[in-house]
Design a protein around this motif. Structure first.
Motif, PDB file in Angstrom:
ATOM      1  N   ASP A   1     -19.233 -56.645  -4.597  1.00  0.00           N
ATOM      2  CA  ASP A   1     -18.089 -55.790  -4.828  1.00  0.00           C
ATOM      3  C   ASP A   1     -18.264 -54.794  -6.016  1.00  0.00           C
ATOM      4  OD1 ASP A   1     -17.173 -56.550  -2.371  1.00  0.00           O
ATOM      5  OD2 ASP A   1     -15.508 -57.846  -3.151  1.00  0.00           O
ATOM      6  N   LYS A   2     -18.376 -55.614  -7.207  1.00  0.00           N
ATOM      7  CA  LYS A   2     -18.662 -54.817  -8.506  1.00  0.00           C
ATOM      8  C   LYS A   2     -19.923 -54.056  -8.473  1.00  0.00           C
ATOM      9  CE  LYS A   2     -15.449 -57.538 -11.462  1.00  0.00           C
ATOM     10  NZ  LYS A   2     -15.405 -58.483 -12.326  1.00  0.00           N
ATOM     11  N   LEU A   3     -20.828 -54.695  -7.845  1.00  0.00           N
ATOM     12  CA  LEU A   3     -21.985 -53.733  -7.894  1.00  0.00           C
ATOM     13  C   LEU A   3     -22.294 -52.608  -6.895  1.00  0.00           C
ATOM     14  CD1 LEU A   3     -24.531 -57.019  -7.727  1.00  0.00           C
ATOM     15  CD2 LEU A   3     -24.439 -55.394  -9.657  1.00  0.00           C
ATOM     16  N   GLU A   4     -21.391 -52.772  -5.785  1.00  0.00           N
ATOM     17  CA  GLU A   4     -21.226 -51.807  -4.921  1.00  0.00           C
ATOM     18  C   GLU A   4     -20.626 -50.573  -5.600  1.00  0.00           C
ATOM     19  OE1 GLU A   4     -20.226 -51.167  -0.279  1.00  0.00           O
ATOM     20  OE2 GLU A   4     -18.927 -52.615  -1.305  1.00  0.00           O
ATOM     21  N   GLY A   5     -19.857 -50.726  -6.412  1.00  0.00           N
ATOM     22  CA  GLY A   5     -18.911 -49.966  -7.140  1.00  0.00           C
ATOM     23  C   GLY A   5     -19.895 -49.153  -8.364  1.00  0.00           C
ATOM     24  N   LEU A   6     -20.601 -49.915  -8.858  1.00  0.00           N
ATOM     25  CA  LEU A   6     -21.470 -49.354 -10.061  1.00  0.00           C
ATOM     26  C   LEU A   6     -22.870 -48.392  -9.238  1.00  0.00           C
ATOM     27  CD1 LEU A   6     -22.754 -49.385 -12.867  1.00  0.00           C
ATOM     28  CD2 LEU A   6     -23.944 -51.517 -12.342  1.00  0.00           C
ATOM     29  N   PHE A   7     -23.287 -49.129  -8.012  1.00  0.00           N
ATOM     30  CA  PHE A   7     -24.357 -48.186  -7.476  1.00  0.00           C
ATOM     31  C   PHE A   7     -24.192 -47.126  -7.086  1.00  0.00           C
ATOM     32  CE2 PHE A   7     -26.428 -52.749  -5.972  1.00  0.00           C
ATOM     33  CZ  PHE A   7     -26.567 -53.010  -7.431  1.00  0.00           C
ATOM     34  N   HIS A   8     -24.804 -45.936  -7.413  1.00  0.00           N
ATOM     35  CA  HIS A   8     -24.871 -44.681  -6.843  1.00  0.00           C
ATOM     36  C   HIS A   8     -24.972 -44.475  -5.454  1.00  0.00           C
ATOM     37  CE1 HIS A   8     -25.580 -40.174  -6.122  1.00  0.00           C
ATOM     38  NE2 HIS A   8     -24.837 -40.272  -7.109  1.00  0.00           N
ATOM     39  N   ASP A   9     -24.131 -43.819  -4.603  1.00  0.00           N
ATOM     40  CA  ASP A   9     -24.432 -43.791  -2.983  1.00  0.00           C
ATOM     41  C   ASP A   9     -25.896 -43.423  -2.745  1.00  0.00           C
ATOM     42  OD1 ASP A   9     -21.891 -44.455  -2.558  1.00  0.00           O
ATOM     43  OD2 ASP A   9     -20.892 -42.373  -2.433  1.00  0.00           O
ATOM     44  N   LYS A  10     -26.746 -42.616  -3.613  1.00  0.00           N
ATOM     45  CA  LYS A  10     -28.168 -42.362  -3.288  1.00  0.00           C
ATOM     46  C   LYS A  10     -29.116 -43.110  -3.914  1.00  0.00           C
ATOM     47  CE  LYS A  10     -27.150 -37.672  -1.961  1.00  0.00           C
ATOM     48  NZ  LYS A  10     -27.355 -36.202  -2.051  1.00  0.00           N
ATOM     49  N   ALA A  11     -28.569 -44.215  -4.545  1.00  0.00           N
ATOM     50  CA  ALA A  11     -29.423 -45.096  -5.523  1.00  0.00           C
ATOM     51  C   ALA A  11     -30.606 -45.808  -4.744  1.00  0.00           C
ATOM     52  CB  ALA A  11     -28.601 -46.417  -6.277  1.00  0.00           C
ATOM     53  N   LYS A  12     -31.726 -45.709  -5.332  1.00  0.00           N
ATOM     54  CA  LYS A  12     -32.816 -46.458  -4.817  1.00  0.00           C
ATOM     55  C   LYS A  12     -33.282 -47.703  -5.682  1.00  0.00           C
ATOM     56  CE  LYS A  12     -33.838 -43.765  -1.649  1.00  0.00           C
ATOM     57  NZ  LYS A  12     -32.835 -43.639  -0.660  1.00  0.00           N
ATOM     58  N   PHE A  13     -33.735 -48.645  -4.964  1.00  0.00           N
ATOM     59  CA  PHE A  13     -34.040 -50.189  -5.615  1.00  0.00           C
ATOM     60  C   PHE A  13     -35.504 -50.267  -5.200  1.00  0.00           C
ATOM     61  CE2 PHE A  13     -29.661 -49.798  -5.017  1.00  0.00           C
ATOM     62  CZ  PHE A  13     -28.894 -50.130  -6.122  1.00  0.00           C
ATOM     63  N   VAL A  14     -36.313 -50.558  -6.246  1.00  0.00           N
ATOM     64  CA  VAL A  14     -37.862 -50.803  -5.991  1.00  0.00           C
ATOM     65  C   VAL A  14     -37.988 -52.303  -6.718  1.00  0.00           C
ATOM     66  CG1 VAL A  14     -40.159 -50.037  -6.841  1.00  0.00           C
ATOM     67  CG2 VAL A  14     -38.423 -48.533  -6.592  1.00  0.00           C
ATOM     68  N   HIS A  15     -38.464 -52.876  -5.523  1.00  0.00           N
ATOM     69  CA  HIS A  15     -38.718 -54.330  -5.853  1.00  0.00           C
ATOM     70  C   HIS A  15     -40.080 -54.715  -5.411  1.00  0.00           C
ATOM     71  CE1 HIS A  15     -34.486 -55.737  -6.097  1.00  0.00           C
ATOM     72  NE2 HIS A  15     -34.318 -54.823  -5.305  1.00  0.00           N
ATOM     73  N   MET A  16     -40.824 -55.898  -5.619  1.00  0.00           N
ATOM     74  CA  MET A  16     -41.992 -56.142  -5.285  1.00  0.00           C
ATOM     75  C   MET A  16     -42.059 -56.263  -3.916  1.00  0.00           C
ATOM     76  SD  MET A  16     -42.746 -59.424  -8.091  1.00  0.00           S
ATOM     77  CE  MET A  16     -43.115 -60.503  -7.038  1.00  0.00           C
ATOM     78  N   GLY A  17     -41.174 -56.435  -3.111  1.00  0.00           N
ATOM     79  CA  GLY A  17     -41.108 -56.598  -1.574  1.00  0.00           C
ATOM     80  C   GLY A  17     -40.743 -55.212  -0.930  1.00  0.00           C
ATOM     81  N   GLY A  18     -40.425 -53.985  -1.706  1.00  0.00           N
ATOM     82  CA  GLY A  18     -40.217 -52.801  -1.050  1.00  0.00           C
ATOM     83  C   GLY A  18     -39.252 -51.987  -1.736  1.00  0.00           C
ATOM     84  N   THR A  19     -38.833 -50.977  -1.139  1.00  0.00           N
ATOM     85  CA  THR A  19     -37.842 -49.852  -1.566  1.00  0.00           C
ATOM     86  C   THR A  19     -36.800 -49.856  -0.679  1.00  0.00           C
ATOM     87  OG1 THR A  19     -39.610 -48.897  -2.889  1.00  0.00           O
ATOM     88  CG2 THR A  19     -37.658 -47.583  -2.716  1.00  0.00           C
ATOM     89  N   TRP A  20     -35.590 -49.733  -0.984  1.00  0.00           N
ATOM     90  CA  TRP A  20     -34.448 -49.508  -0.167  1.00  0.00           C
ATOM     91  C   TRP A  20     -33.329 -48.862  -1.000  1.00  0.00           C
ATOM     92  CZ3 TRP A  20     -36.794 -54.492  -0.178  1.00  0.00           C
ATOM     93  CH2 TRP A  20     -36.132 -55.348  -1.199  1.00  0.00           C
ATOM     94  N   GLY A  21     -31.884 -48.301  -0.318  1.00  0.00           N
ATOM     95  CA  GLY A  21     -31.092 -47.891  -0.857  1.00  0.00           C
ATOM     96  C   GLY A  21     -29.820 -48.731  -1.219  1.00  0.00           C
ATOM     97  N   LYS A  22     -28.972 -48.364  -1.530  1.00  0.00           N
ATOM     98  CA  LYS A  22     -27.642 -49.039  -2.116  1.00  0.00           C
ATOM     99  C   LYS A  22     -27.286 -49.817  -0.812  1.00  0.00           C
ATOM    100  CE  LYS A  22     -22.642 -48.351  -3.056  1.00  0.00           C
ATOM    101  NZ  LYS A  22     -21.805 -47.176  -3.263  1.00  0.00           N
ATOM    102  N   ASP A  23     -27.026 -49.624   0.401  1.00  0.00           N
ATOM    103  CA  ASP A  23     -26.284 -50.389   1.382  1.00  0.00           C
ATOM    104  C   ASP A  23     -27.058 -51.742   1.508  1.00  0.00           C
ATOM    105  OD1 ASP A  23     -24.210 -48.453   1.652  1.00  0.00           O
ATOM    106  OD2 ASP A  23     -25.073 -47.786   3.514  1.00  0.00           O
ATOM    107  N   ARG A  24     -28.459 -51.518   1.688  1.00  0.00           N
ATOM    108  CA  ARG A  24     -29.351 -52.728   1.592  1.00  0.00           C
ATOM    109  C   ARG A  24     -29.381 -53.521   0.753  1.00  0.00           C
ATOM    110  NH1 ARG A  24     -31.055 -56.444   4.281  1.00  0.00           N
ATOM    111  NH2 ARG A  24     -33.200 -57.318   4.266  1.00  0.00           N
ATOM    112  N   GLU A  25     -29.405 -53.024  -0.545  1.00  0.00           N
ATOM    113  CA  GLU A  25     -29.253 -53.727  -1.846  1.00  0.00           C
ATOM    114  C   GLU A  25     -28.033 -54.575  -1.967  1.00  0.00           C
ATOM    115  OE1 GLU A  25     -30.832 -55.246  -5.785  1.00  0.00           O
ATOM    116  OE2 GLU A  25     -31.742 -54.491  -3.878  1.00  0.00           O
ATOM    117  N   VAL A  26     -26.815 -54.027  -1.691  1.00  0.00           N
ATOM    118  CA  VAL A  26     -25.481 -54.750  -1.537  1.00  0.00           C
ATOM    119  C   VAL A  26     -25.565 -56.000  -0.518  1.00  0.00           C
ATOM    120  CG1 VAL A  26     -23.070 -54.544  -1.255  1.00  0.00           C
ATOM    121  CG2 VAL A  26     -24.458 -52.894  -2.596  1.00  0.00           C
ATOM    122  N   GLU A  27     -26.156 -55.425   0.620  1.00  0.00           N
ATOM    123  CA  GLU A  27     -26.098 -56.437   1.689  1.00  0.00           C
ATOM    124  C   GLU A  27     -26.972 -57.761   1.293  1.00  0.00           C
ATOM    125  OE1 GLU A  27     -28.616 -56.245   5.827  1.00  0.00           O
ATOM    126  OE2 GLU A  27     -27.245 -54.660   5.657  1.00  0.00           O
TER     127      GLU A  27
END
Length: 148
Positions: free
Chosen positions: A47-73
């Motif tokens: 919940d706190k992370l969801e508030g911190l993450f920009h709606d258009k945020a991108k997350f780049v990991h060793m396994g792929g790249t995705w957006g806010k909703d997927r990272e929170v999930e």
């Protein structure tokens, strides 16, 4: 004429010190926010992370790249548990009053699926100010090579 030069130099010096102090305060604020983010990740506080993450945020990991909703999930569902980030070095670059880049050199202890793993990363975090609130717009993990 000398008085004008001295006065001009004094004004430039004062203005420079004020700008430097503002930049230093901003760097400190972003460092603290990044530290909070690592704790929220360790606590799986989606919940706190969801508030911190920009709606258009991108997350780049060793396994792929995705957006806010997927990272929170992923965090909420426990697919990745960022158990502990040992931060070794932090660098901050203030681009302007609304954009700051932070780099962390970390060793991350995480549980991915059912496997506990430890990896060294250089993590890039981009923060943007929106409606007077800092939002994380990008979180990129770059695995580094360690010397033995």
């Amino acid at each position: 004429m000398n008085r004008k030069i001295i006065l001009s130099l004094l004004i430039m010096l004062i203005t420079g010190k004020v700008a430097l102090a503002q930049s230093t305060d901003l760097e400190k604020e972003i460092r603290e926010l990044s530290t909070q983010k690592w704790q929220w990740m360790a606590d799986k506080d989606a919940d706190k992370l969801e508030g911190l993450f920009h709606d258009k945020a991108k997350f780049v990991h060793m396994g792929g790249t995705w957006g806010k909703d997927r990272e929170v999930e992923i965090i909420r569902g426990g697919f990745i548990h960022y158990k502990k980030a040992d931060v070794h070095e932090v660098m901050v670059e203030v681009l302007n009053d609304n954009t700051v880049i932070l780099w962390n050199q970390i060793t991350l202890l995480a549980v991915v699926g059912s496997n506990e793993v430890t990896n060294p990363f250089m993590v890039t975090e981009v923060y943007v100010k929106e409606d007077n609130t800092w939002k994380l717009a990008d979180l990129t993990f770059s695995k580094t090579m360690t010397r033995e």
